[in-house]
Design a protein around this motif. Structure first.
Motif, PDB file in Angstrom:
ATOM      1  N   ASN A 121     -19.872 -22.635 -61.180  1.00 10.40           N
ATOM      2  CA  ASN A 121     -19.379 -23.987 -60.928  1.00 10.40           C
ATOM      3  C   ASN A 121     -17.857 -24.092 -60.938  1.00 10.40           C
ATOM      4  OD1 ASN A 121     -22.108 -24.898 -60.912  1.00 10.40           O
ATOM      5  ND2 ASN A 121     -22.053 -24.835 -63.144  1.00 10.40           N
ATOM      6  N   ALA A 122     -17.179 -23.048 -60.496  1.00 13.69           N
ATOM      7  CA  ALA A 122     -15.722 -23.066 -60.468  1.00 13.69           C
ATOM      8  C   ALA A 122     -15.225 -22.271 -59.262  1.00 13.69           C
ATOM      9  CB  ALA A 122     -15.161 -22.462 -61.750  1.00 13.69           C
ATOM     10  N   ILE A 123     -13.987 -22.536 -58.867  1.00 17.30           N
ATOM     11  CA  ILE A 123     -13.412 -21.778 -57.768  1.00 17.30           C
ATOM     12  C   ILE A 123     -13.021 -20.392 -58.273  1.00 17.30           C
ATOM     13  CG2 ILE A 123     -12.566 -23.841 -56.599  1.00 17.30           C
ATOM     14  CD1 ILE A 123      -9.782 -23.151 -57.640  1.00 17.30           C
ATOM     15  N   VAL A 124     -12.870 -19.464 -57.364  1.00 13.65           N
ATOM     16  CA  VAL A 124     -12.413 -18.123 -57.722  1.00 13.65           C
ATOM     17  C   VAL A 124     -10.916 -18.199 -58.006  1.00 13.65           C
ATOM     18  CG1 VAL A 124     -12.109 -15.769 -56.891  1.00 13.65           C
ATOM     19  CG2 VAL A 124     -14.187 -17.028 -56.318  1.00 13.65           C
ATOM     20  N   ILE A 125     -10.521 -17.688 -59.154  1.00 16.40           N
ATOM     21  CA  ILE A 125      -9.124 -17.747 -59.567  1.00 16.40           C
ATOM     22  C   ILE A 125      -8.543 -16.348 -59.570  1.00 16.40           C
ATOM     23  CG2 ILE A 125      -7.550 -18.305 -61.459  1.00 16.40           C
ATOM     24  CD1 ILE A 125      -9.526 -20.471 -62.303  1.00 16.40           C
ATOM     25  N   SER A 126      -7.432 -16.168 -58.882  1.00 13.86           N
ATOM     26  CA  SER A 126      -6.711 -14.899 -58.871  1.00 13.86           C
ATOM     27  C   SER A 126      -5.400 -15.087 -59.603  1.00 13.86           C
ATOM     28  CB  SER A 126      -6.412 -14.459 -57.438  1.00 13.86           C
ATOM     29  OG  SER A 126      -7.590 -14.234 -56.733  1.00 13.86           O
TER      30      SER A 126
END
Length: 140
Positions: A121-126
């Motif tokens: 339930n979250a965006i992919v974080i780089s």
């Protein structure tokens, strides 16, 4: 009526490659370290000077957003060790949001390390750490 703007806020951080803006950073921590080495005389323990020995410019960021591709597709973050040997570099520029003034620029930036977080339930974080060859700008 008088406008009271005395502090800079909401600056814009962009990534440029070959003179073209290719992306932005959501947040960036910029560190300039000149590795000062203490100098003292023979038989004297007191420092007389701290001499800079090497300039290290490090950028640590969260959420690098590119316009049309991922960091790896653009060659900013490496797929593997072979890609790291290509020596691709780019610039990172910080602009004033209100009047567009260039506040700080890091040149010859290369990817050092990073990670990707994937969670439900979250965006992919780089996030990433980058090293720069030089910096310019006195407004920050």
């Amino acid at each position: 009526m008088k406008q009271n703007i005395q502090a800079r806020s909401g600056n814009r951080v962009v990534i440029t490659y070959d003179g073209n803006t290719i992306g932005a950073m959501k947040s960036v921590r910029m560190n300039d370290d000149y590795a000062p080495e203490g100098v003292s005389g023979i038989g004297d323990i007191h420092m007389i000077e701290y001499v800079p020995t090497v300039a290290r410019h490090t950028l640590t960021c969260q959420q690098v957003v590119l316009k049309k591709s991922s960091m790896r597709m653009a060659g900013i973050a490496f797929e593997n060790g072979d890609a790291a040997l290509q020596g691709l570099v780019f610039d990172v520029e910080v602009f004033d949001k209100d009047d567009g003034t260039l506040l700080k620029k890091y040149m010859g930036v290369s990817y050092a390390s990073g990670d990707v977080e994937i969670s439900a339930n979250a965006i992919v974080i780089s996030s990433g750490q980058f090293n720069a060859l030089d910096t310019a700008g006195t407004s920050i």
